[in-house]
Design an enzyme around this catalytic site. Sequence first.
Site, PDB file in Angstrom:
ATOM      1  N   LYS A  93       0.866  -1.193   0.000  1.00  0.00           N
ATOM      2  CA  LYS A  93       0.000   0.000   0.000  1.00  0.00           C
ATOM      3  C   LYS A  93       0.893   1.230   0.000  1.00  0.00           C
ATOM      4  O   LYS A  93       1.854   1.290   0.773  1.00  0.00           O
ATOM      5  CB  LYS A  93      -0.895  -0.039   1.239  1.00  0.00           C
ATOM      6  CG  LYS A  93      -1.928   1.066   1.336  1.00  0.00           C
ATOM      7  CD  LYS A  93      -2.787   0.876   2.594  1.00  0.00           C
ATOM      8  CE  LYS A  93      -3.859   1.943   2.739  1.00  0.00           C
ATOM      9  NZ  LYS A  93      -4.687   1.733   3.955  1.00  0.00           N
ATOM     10  N   SER A 109      -9.620   2.036   3.062  1.00  0.00           N
ATOM     11  CA  SER A 109      -8.728   2.705   2.137  1.00  0.00           C
ATOM     12  C   SER A 109      -7.764   1.765   1.417  1.00  0.00           C
ATOM     13  O   SER A 109      -7.147   2.162   0.432  1.00  0.00           O
ATOM     14  CB  SER A 109      -7.904   3.749   2.884  1.00  0.00           C
ATOM     15  OG  SER A 109      -7.041   3.119   3.818  1.00  0.00           O
ATOM     16  N   SER A 162      -9.825  -0.150   7.376  1.00  0.00           N
ATOM     17  CA  SER A 162      -9.255   0.016   6.031  1.00  0.00           C
ATOM     18  C   SER A 162      -8.642  -1.245   5.442  1.00  0.00           C
ATOM     19  O   SER A 162      -8.316  -1.262   4.250  1.00  0.00           O
ATOM     20  CB  SER A 162      -8.198   1.118   6.039  1.00  0.00           C
ATOM     21  OG  SER A 162      -8.807   2.375   5.910  1.00  0.00           O
TER      22      SER A 162
END
Lengths: 112, 534
Positions: free
Chosen positions: B97, B173, B197
């Site tokens: 990420k 996210s 997330s």
Amino acid sequence: MPEEKSTQGEISVEVFEHLVALAALALDADEGEYLRSQLNGQLRAIRALDAIEVPDDLPITSHGVPYSEPNRPEIREDRANNPGLADKILAQAPEVEDRYFVVPDIPQEALE
Amino acid sequence: MTEALADLTAQEISRRVREGETTATEVLDQTLQRISDVEGRAPTSDPYEPQPDDRKRIHAYISLAEARARAQAQAIDQAVRDGRDPGPLAGVPLAVKDIFCVEGTRSTAGSRILETFTAPYTATPVARLEAAGAVTIGKVNLDEFTFGSSNESSAFLPPPGNPWDPTRVPGGSSGGSTAAVAAGEAAISLATDTAGSIRQPAAFCGVVGLKPTYGRVSRYGLIAFASSLDCPGTVSRNVTDAALMLRAMAGADPADATAAAVEVPDYAAGMEQGIEGLRIGLSPNYFRLAYPDPETGELREQSIDPQIEAAVYRSAEVLARGGAEIIEGVPMPHTHLGIPAYFVISRVEAASNLHRYDGVKYGYRYRGPVAGLTEMYRETRGRGFGVQPKLRILMGMYVSGEQYERDYYRRALKVRSLIRRDFDRAFDPDGDQHLDALLTPTTPTTAFELGRVYGDSVLMQYADLLTVPANHAGIPGLSIPAGFDNGGLPIGVQLLGPDFSEGRLVRIGRRFETLTESEAWRQRRPAILDTDRG
């Protein structure tokens, strides 16, 4: 911040502009109005916190997991790491001169 | 395409690489081929003009690190040839990420303000996964600074699509992480979970997401959002891979004082012990949801999607078949206050963390004419930040202002104590319930259409309604796939346990997998793999 005592209030235009100045954000008018309406929507959601009794002596939780003796890391030795990292960091700076960060001038203001 | 290495689990890839049945380089090549097959145009920060093809592709990666990955793969292949141990994740393709620093890679946090930032060092969890043999393929998309639940707030667009239906969001996210893993663009992904997330997008994309206990994994090198809530965690296609990945990256770290000095067990080794006699709870508070009225803010009760509720009860029956005892009616009375408290706490911490972006030390600086330093700050931050960081800074400053701090911030921290207390009571070995774990839905809905929620920051935040309590409490949570809704979209269920009980959660999750492995839904594959394979 301009006076606004109650948590029942909305973020007024005046308070919003004060926050924007403190936050150092240049916004255009449309964006500002959208942000202010979203913030007020969030404040309405936050008011759910007012609906319950919270005892005065209830301790706060600043992070969920307690750090007790068994899981608390030891204090590390204070020593420099990563030689050369300073150069890599300086290489990322938007403007550098003689290993100093360069910024625009701070205009002088006459003292009252 | 023959049987694709890109579709194998991390455990199987590592086994084949270690035993010489394939090479890390071959795994890398097939993964890059898969990326080329499904990815579509790369997300950029240019003004976004949606194209019809965008919604047929995944767009998970902001940047690929092909040369770096190839060097890593070659080093692993050399280790195998030399008879050295290449590590438990040898050759496993890893998507990071883009909120973690990886030395020499662009590390953007999905924000224009860090678009040009190249990390000068590597985050601890990345370094540990690479030391275990994982090969970093690239950096995947996310909501800007992780602020969102759909990936639509990224400065780098098109946003990722959901591999099961690319007209829908992958969640957020960590949507780039879960989309990439679901589509075979990586076997595993390192992600973060501050309110859900990891777990919410894992549920939306039909993959496994593990948010460990706060402090289980070091945050060194993670670009901070809300420092008391942020947890690095795992995204994988099965529970075994989550266990392997966590084992590799967990543990104390001199560079992060919040990384707990708690021994890291061999999670995978304990996983096959079964769940005989474990007490697993169901709470009505996770099925009756409370949303605020948009006008008044008053909370209105709403039932969860009945298909998701049914999936949770079906999962409970499966676990009961496996020998667990299911305890219904567990009171978790403060669940509905998780989001209102989060609106305060996370914003105060975000505002503090975002002050460092000023156009002086790194990242974007406004280059136009300015009257002085203050105007440079204002223009840099005004242009560099998107809507979400601005909202969080402004709200954080408002609720921590001197005259409001007691009514908002202090009150929210006390409500956080009440949320933690709900879990302490449920898991107390001497308490009424003495649960080993709680079983809940992961999300109130399945994946929604792109554009349907984005723009309404309150409704978007409520996507985390069922996941955020674990972040307040610091406890671990595991989301696992548990079936599909009538529209063919994945449903996730969540297992929550006391501090540092990740081993127990993966044990339950693994048992659920073995008990359901013959069920028809387990054979389904994401639509992107059926339509786009060359």
